[in-house]
Design an enzyme around this catalytic site. Sequence first.
Site, PDB file in Angstrom:
ATOM      1  N   LYS A  84       0.839  -1.208   0.000  1.00  0.00           N
ATOM      2  CA  LYS A  84       0.000   0.000   0.000  1.00  0.00           C
ATOM      3  C   LYS A  84       0.868   1.250   0.000  1.00  0.00           C
ATOM      4  CE  LYS A  84      -4.097  -1.856   2.308  1.00  0.00           C
ATOM      5  NZ  LYS A  84      -4.898  -1.786   3.536  1.00  0.00           N
ATOM      6  N   LYS A 138     -10.528  -4.152  -4.123  1.00  0.00           N
ATOM      7  CA  LYS A 138     -11.554  -3.099  -4.069  1.00  0.00           C
ATOM      8  C   LYS A 138     -11.073  -1.829  -4.744  1.00  0.00           C
ATOM      9  CE  LYS A 138     -13.627  -3.815   0.441  1.00  0.00           C
ATOM     10  NZ  LYS A 138     -12.848  -3.623   1.631  1.00  0.00           N
ATOM     11  N   LYS A 196      -4.554 -10.360  -7.254  1.00  0.00           N
ATOM     12  CA  LYS A 196      -5.722 -10.549  -6.392  1.00  0.00           C
ATOM     13  C   LYS A 196      -6.841  -9.580  -6.804  1.00  0.00           C
ATOM     14  CE  LYS A 196      -5.759  -8.428  -2.512  1.00  0.00           C
ATOM     15  NZ  LYS A 196      -5.764  -7.813  -1.195  1.00  0.00           N
TER      16      LYS A 196
HETATM   17  P1  TYM Z   1     -10.676  -5.828   3.545  1.00  0.00           P
HETATM   18  O1  TYM Z   1     -11.748  -4.818   3.777  1.00  0.00           O
HETATM   19  O2  TYM Z   1      -9.597  -5.520   2.581  1.00  0.00           O
HETATM   20  O3  TYM Z   1     -11.315  -7.185   3.086  1.00  0.00           O
HETATM   21  C1  TYM Z   1     -12.357  -7.824   3.796  1.00  0.00           C
HETATM   22  C2  TYM Z   1     -12.177  -9.330   3.724  1.00  0.00           C
HETATM   23  O4  TYM Z   1     -12.171  -9.774   2.362  1.00  0.00           O
HETATM   24  C3  TYM Z   1     -11.026 -10.593   2.134  1.00  0.00           C
HETATM   25  N1  TYM Z   1     -10.591 -10.433   0.737  1.00  0.00           N
HETATM   26  C4  TYM Z   1     -10.447 -11.443  -0.135  1.00  0.00           C
HETATM   27  N2  TYM Z   1     -10.632 -12.761   0.000  1.00  0.00           N
HETATM   28  C5  TYM Z   1     -10.403 -13.521  -1.099  1.00  0.00           C
HETATM   29  N3  TYM Z   1     -10.010 -13.029  -2.295  1.00  0.00           N
HETATM   30  C6  TYM Z   1      -9.812 -11.704  -2.485  1.00  0.00           C
HETATM   31  N4  TYM Z   1      -9.452 -11.239  -3.666  1.00  0.00           N
HETATM   32  C7  TYM Z   1     -10.029 -10.844  -1.366  1.00  0.00           C
HETATM   33  N5  TYM Z   1      -9.924  -9.502  -1.176  1.00  0.00           N
HETATM   34  C8  TYM Z   1     -10.273  -9.270   0.112  1.00  0.00           C
HETATM   35  C9  TYM Z   1      -9.980 -10.080   3.121  1.00  0.00           C
HETATM   36  O5  TYM Z   1      -8.975 -11.045   3.366  1.00  0.00           O
HETATM   37  C10 TYM Z   1     -10.827  -9.788   4.339  1.00  0.00           C
HETATM   38  O6  TYM Z   1     -11.041 -10.963   5.102  1.00  0.00           O
HETATM   39  N6  TYM Z   1      -7.518  -5.496   7.402  1.00  0.00           N
HETATM   40  C11 TYM Z   1      -8.817  -6.009   7.018  1.00  0.00           C
HETATM   41  C12 TYM Z   1      -9.944  -5.479   7.862  1.00  0.00           C
HETATM   42  C13 TYM Z   1      -9.833  -5.705   9.329  1.00  0.00           C
HETATM   43  C14 TYM Z   1      -9.918  -6.957  10.002  1.00  0.00           C
HETATM   44  C15 TYM Z   1      -9.841  -6.641  11.399  1.00  0.00           C
HETATM   45  C16 TYM Z   1     -10.040  -8.271   9.583  1.00  0.00           C
HETATM   46  C17 TYM Z   1      -9.711  -4.747  10.295  1.00  0.00           C
HETATM   47  N7  TYM Z   1      -9.727  -5.325  11.531  1.00  0.00           N
HETATM   48  C18 TYM Z   1      -9.888  -7.660  12.345  1.00  0.00           C
HETATM   49  C19 TYM Z   1     -10.098  -9.270  10.537  1.00  0.00           C
HETATM   50  C20 TYM Z   1     -10.009  -8.966  11.909  1.00  0.00           C
HETATM   51  C21 TYM Z   1      -9.080  -5.593   5.573  1.00  0.00           C
HETATM   52  O7  TYM Z   1      -8.539  -4.640   5.078  1.00  0.00           O
HETATM   53  O8  TYM Z   1     -10.041  -6.265   4.957  1.00  0.00           O
END
Ligand code: TYM
Length: 335
Positions: A115, A199, A196
């Site tokens: 990032k 978003k 991957k």
């Molecule tokens: P975020 O918002 O980027 O994504 C949310 C969830 O979606 C999963 N994900 C994917 N899984 C499979 N293939 C993909 N291409 C893909 N893109 C995203 C992510 O792995 C995630 O599970 N840091 C985290 C948010 C967070 C969090 C937490 C997660 C904040 N606090 C505590 C777990 C526990 C994030 O940015 O997710």
Amino acid sequence: MTVKQKRVFSGIQPSGMLHIGNYLGAIQQWVAGQGEKVNFICIVDLHAITVPQEPAALRRQTRELAALLIAAGIDPQQTTLFVQSHVRAHAEGCWVLNCVTPLGWLERMTQYKLKAQKQESVLTGLLDYPILQAADILLYDTDEVPVGEDQKQHVELTRDIAQRFNGLYGETFVVPKPVIRESGARVMALNDPTAKMSKSDFSRGHAIRINDSPDEIRWALKRAVTDAIGSIGFSDEPARAGVNNLLQIYELFTGQSRAAIEAHFVGKGYGALKGDVTEVVVEALRPIRERYEQLNADPDELDRILAIGAAQARAVAEPKIREVMAKVGFVLPTA
Ligand code: TYM
């Protein structure tokens, strides 16, 4: 003997429209565990501002995400669904954990490095991001963190931080474990199966967003990158990543076994594969999109649901943060 129900915590950023990677990697797992486990699902707005956000868009996207999660099957009666900034203990916990975590642990985080490369000026919050994530998880005595593959390193860091705090101040935190599916852990971009699905990539045909129209879904899948090999089967070969990705999407939306899917596609070409995947995705997303439209039209109801979630989350996180503050030697406020 009663068996203690497992505590589940996961989070998602309100930083853009969800795609099927988020749905298949994370949300589907959260929905499947409802009822059986104690679920906390957090809309992480504090995390979202680690990269610049337009305030009005952030506010809109936070409610949209709540609507989408409910439309996708998160039941606020069974899951505590809440917004991170509504529970102050997250920011407070982050500060305390900042003060037990060596800087070097953060500097080696892959997501930070990726990032940071994309930013002209890197904000301190971006480096600190995984500690806030650790606070999220640890405040709820979480046993399991269902996430996609890209979050594994953050959950491992959370384990290290929990162990370090426990070592310094005595047993305080449950050491959580990541729960990552075999299929769906890393849904790849349709237009580039080496990357991957993300978003923040807005190129047409990169992703399928949960509220895309059937025509848009058809357009993206028709152009999905495959290969010149011609046969249809699950595979870890990099050269087959596009076909494998389409098959995993089919697998997770239909719930069929891999053997049944491979049998179904014997002797068929990529046109048929794309056509069948399109049909399955369009039908699976249709009810989600319809329910989302209804929910999103009623922001007062969404705010009411989120207020209930915040109260439930505070009831768990506040006693925990008091315990943490007492352990590190703060005089607790009496009021
Ligand atoms: P975020 O918002 O980027 O994504 C949310 C969830 O979606 C999963 N994900 C994917 N899984 C499979 N293939 C993909 N291409 C893909 N893109 C995203 C992510 O792995 C995630 O599970 N840091 C985290 C948010 C967070 C969090 C937490 C997660 C904040 N606090 C505590 C777990 C526990 C994030 O940015 O997710």
